[in-house]
Design a protein around this motif. Structure first.
Motif, PDB file in Angstrom:
ATOM      1  N   ARG A   1      14.011  14.887   7.241  1.00  0.00           N
ATOM      2  CA  ARG A   1      14.555  14.523   5.933  1.00  0.00           C
ATOM      3  C   ARG A   1      14.774  13.013   5.841  1.00  0.00           C
ATOM      4  O   ARG A   1      14.515  12.411   4.802  1.00  0.00           O
ATOM      5  N   ARG A   2      15.245  12.411   6.915  1.00  0.00           N
ATOM      6  CA  ARG A   2      15.441  10.965   6.917  1.00  0.00           C
ATOM      7  C   ARG A   2      14.099  10.255   6.722  1.00  0.00           C
ATOM      8  O   ARG A   2      14.024   9.226   6.050  1.00  0.00           O
ATOM      9  N   TYR A   3      13.035  10.779   7.299  1.00  0.00           N
ATOM     10  CA  TYR A   3      11.709  10.182   7.139  1.00  0.00           C
ATOM     11  C   TYR A   3      11.296  10.207   5.663  1.00  0.00           C
ATOM     12  O   TYR A   3      10.754   9.234   5.145  1.00  0.00           O
ATOM     13  N   PHE A   4      11.575  11.306   4.979  1.00  0.00           N
ATOM     14  CA  PHE A   4      11.271  11.405   3.549  1.00  0.00           C
ATOM     15  C   PHE A   4      12.082  10.377   2.759  1.00  0.00           C
ATOM     16  O   PHE A   4      11.529   9.667   1.904  1.00  0.00           O
ATOM     17  N   THR A   5      13.390  10.320   3.014  1.00  0.00           N
ATOM     18  CA  THR A   5      14.218   9.389   2.251  1.00  0.00           C
ATOM     19  C   THR A   5      13.838   7.943   2.540  1.00  0.00           C
ATOM     20  O   THR A   5      13.847   7.104   1.632  1.00  0.00           O
ATOM     21  N   GLU A   6      13.478   7.656   3.772  1.00  0.00           N
ATOM     22  CA  GLU A   6      13.079   6.284   4.128  1.00  0.00           C
ATOM     23  C   GLU A   6      11.731   5.930   3.487  1.00  0.00           C
ATOM     24  O   GLU A   6      11.545   4.816   3.004  1.00  0.00           O
ATOM     25  N   ALA A   7      10.800   6.866   3.467  1.00  0.00           N
ATOM     26  CA  ALA A   7       9.509   6.614   2.815  1.00  0.00           C
ATOM     27  C   ALA A   7       9.726   6.322   1.326  1.00  0.00           C
ATOM     28  O   ALA A   7       9.109   5.405   0.768  1.00  0.00           O
ATOM     29  N   TRP A   8      10.623   7.070   0.705  1.00  0.00           N
ATOM     30  CA  TRP A   8      10.903   6.856  -0.713  1.00  0.00           C
ATOM     31  C   TRP A   8      11.595   5.512  -0.938  1.00  0.00           C
ATOM     32  O   TRP A   8      11.292   4.788  -1.877  1.00  0.00           O
ATOM     33  N   ARG A   9      12.532   5.165  -0.050  1.00  0.00           N
ATOM     34  CA  ARG A   9      13.216   3.882  -0.172  1.00  0.00           C
ATOM     35  C   ARG A   9      12.218   2.740  -0.064  1.00  0.00           C
ATOM     36  O   ARG A   9      12.222   1.812  -0.882  1.00  0.00           O
TER      37      ARG A   9
ATOM     38  N   ALA B   1      11.069   0.067  -2.998  1.00  0.00           N
ATOM     39  CA  ALA B   1      11.296  -1.367  -2.786  1.00  0.00           C
ATOM     40  C   ALA B   1       9.986  -2.151  -2.727  1.00  0.00           C
ATOM     41  O   ALA B   1      10.002  -3.375  -2.575  1.00  0.00           O
ATOM     42  N   GLY B   2       8.860  -1.457  -2.848  1.00  0.00           N
ATOM     43  CA  GLY B   2       7.565  -2.136  -2.798  1.00  0.00           C
ATOM     44  C   GLY B   2       7.166  -2.576  -1.401  1.00  0.00           C
ATOM     45  O   GLY B   2       6.306  -3.440  -1.251  1.00  0.00           O
ATOM     46  N   GLU B   3       7.764  -1.980  -0.391  1.00  0.00           N
ATOM     47  CA  GLU B   3       7.430  -2.331   0.989  1.00  0.00           C
ATOM     48  C   GLU B   3       6.121  -1.660   1.415  1.00  0.00           C
ATOM     49  O   GLU B   3       5.699  -0.660   0.826  1.00  0.00           O
ATOM     50  N   GLU B   4       5.523  -2.210   2.444  1.00  0.00           N
ATOM     51  CA  GLU B   4       4.282  -1.658   2.971  1.00  0.00           C
ATOM     52  C   GLU B   4       4.557  -0.296   3.615  1.00  0.00           C
ATOM     53  O   GLU B   4       5.555  -0.108   4.299  1.00  0.00           O
ATOM     54  N   LEU B   5       3.655   0.645   3.366  1.00  0.00           N
ATOM     55  CA  LEU B   5       3.793   1.998   3.886  1.00  0.00           C
ATOM     56  C   LEU B   5       2.619   2.347   4.791  1.00  0.00           C
ATOM     57  O   LEU B   5       1.485   1.955   4.511  1.00  0.00           O
ATOM     58  N   ILE B   6       2.903   3.101   5.834  1.00  0.00           N
ATOM     59  CA  ILE B   6       1.808   3.644   6.644  1.00  0.00           C
ATOM     60  C   ILE B   6       1.259   4.862   5.884  1.00  0.00           C
ATOM     61  O   ILE B   6       1.903   5.356   4.948  1.00  0.00           O
ATOM     62  N   PRO B   7       0.082   5.367   6.240  1.00  0.00           N
ATOM     63  CA  PRO B   7      -0.532   6.459   5.460  1.00  0.00           C
ATOM     64  C   PRO B   7       0.361   7.683   5.237  1.00  0.00           C
ATOM     65  O   PRO B   7       0.415   8.211   4.124  1.00  0.00           O
ATOM     66  N   LEU B   8       1.069   8.147   6.263  1.00  0.00           N
ATOM     67  CA  LEU B   8       1.937   9.315   6.071  1.00  0.00           C
ATOM     68  C   LEU B   8       3.059   9.002   5.088  1.00  0.00           C
ATOM     69  O   LEU B   8       3.388   9.828   4.224  1.00  0.00           O
TER      70      LEU B   8
ATOM     71  N   ARG C   1       2.895   6.880   2.661  1.00  0.00           N
ATOM     72  CA  ARG C   1       2.261   6.812   1.338  1.00  0.00           C
ATOM     73  C   ARG C   1       2.067   8.215   0.776  1.00  0.00           C
ATOM     74  O   ARG C   1       2.340   8.469  -0.399  1.00  0.00           O
ATOM     75  N   MET C   2       1.620   9.143   1.633  1.00  0.00           N
ATOM     76  CA  MET C   2       1.423  10.525   1.180  1.00  0.00           C
ATOM     77  C   MET C   2       2.757  11.121   0.720  1.00  0.00           C
ATOM     78  O   MET C   2       2.836  11.747  -0.342  1.00  0.00           O
ATOM     79  N   ILE C   3       3.794  10.912   1.505  1.00  0.00           N
ATOM     80  CA  ILE C   3       5.121  11.429   1.156  1.00  0.00           C
ATOM     81  C   ILE C   3       5.611  10.794  -0.145  1.00  0.00           C
ATOM     82  O   ILE C   3       6.082  11.493  -1.049  1.00  0.00           O
ATOM     83  N   ALA C   4       5.477   9.487  -0.262  1.00  0.00           N
ATOM     84  CA  ALA C   4       5.927   8.788  -1.471  1.00  0.00           C
ATOM     85  C   ALA C   4       5.162   9.264  -2.703  1.00  0.00           C
ATOM     86  O   ALA C   4       5.751   9.413  -3.781  1.00  0.00           O
TER      87      ALA C   4
END
Length: 143
Positions: free
Chosen positions: A10-18, A22-29, A31-34
């Motif tokens: 769950r923390r991974y989901f909330t962090e991906a959304w955060r 914030a327009g930060e760079e995302l790794i592929p997973l 990005r998929m979650i977001a």
């Protein structure tokens, strides 16, 4: 990836959304979650108040839907479709998209089959039945 650690997942989901917000760079997973979260505005506020959902039990008996389970099923389906595993799911999905009108709705319909397959496997203490799963999706796709 997360094993049985519900809080870590769950923390991974909330962090991906955060990070996405914030327009930060995302790794592929991430990005998929977001992308999945973006399609579910009803979950945005909840995900922005991380601590309130990390340990929450979502109780179906009280009419609650587990948003993390729902979004994880979207991700599972997208992975299945991208790899065409089980074999033949990609063309069935494409037919279902045509029938449903959009990919998100097609995934929601497929979730019923995925959930049923997983429930049956757990209830009978056996591996998931891919053929029954594909048969369920074929019916949805009108085949």
């Amino acid at each position: 990836m997360f094993g049985n650690d519900r809080t870590q997942m769950r923390r991974y989901f909330t962090e991906a959304w955060r990070k996405a917000s914030a327009g930060e760079e995302l790794i592929p997973l991430e990005r998929m979650i977001a992308d999945v979260i973006q399609q579910h505005p009803e979950y945005h506020a909840m995900l922005e108040t991380e601590e309130s959902v990390l340990d929450k039990d979502f109780l179906p008996d009280l009419g609650e839907t587990n948003p993390f389970l729902h979004m994880s099923m979207h991700i599972s389906l997208q992975e299945q479709i991208s790899t065409d595993r089980p074999n033949g799911i990609r063309p069935l999905y494409q037919q279902l998209v045509m029938r449903a009108g959009d990919s998100h709705e097609a995934e929601h319909r497929m979730m019923e089959c995925l959930g049923q397959m997983l429930w049956e496997a757990q209830r009978q203490n056996r591996m998931p039945d891919e053929q029954a799963y594909l048969s369920c999706i074929r019916k949805l796709a009108g085949r």
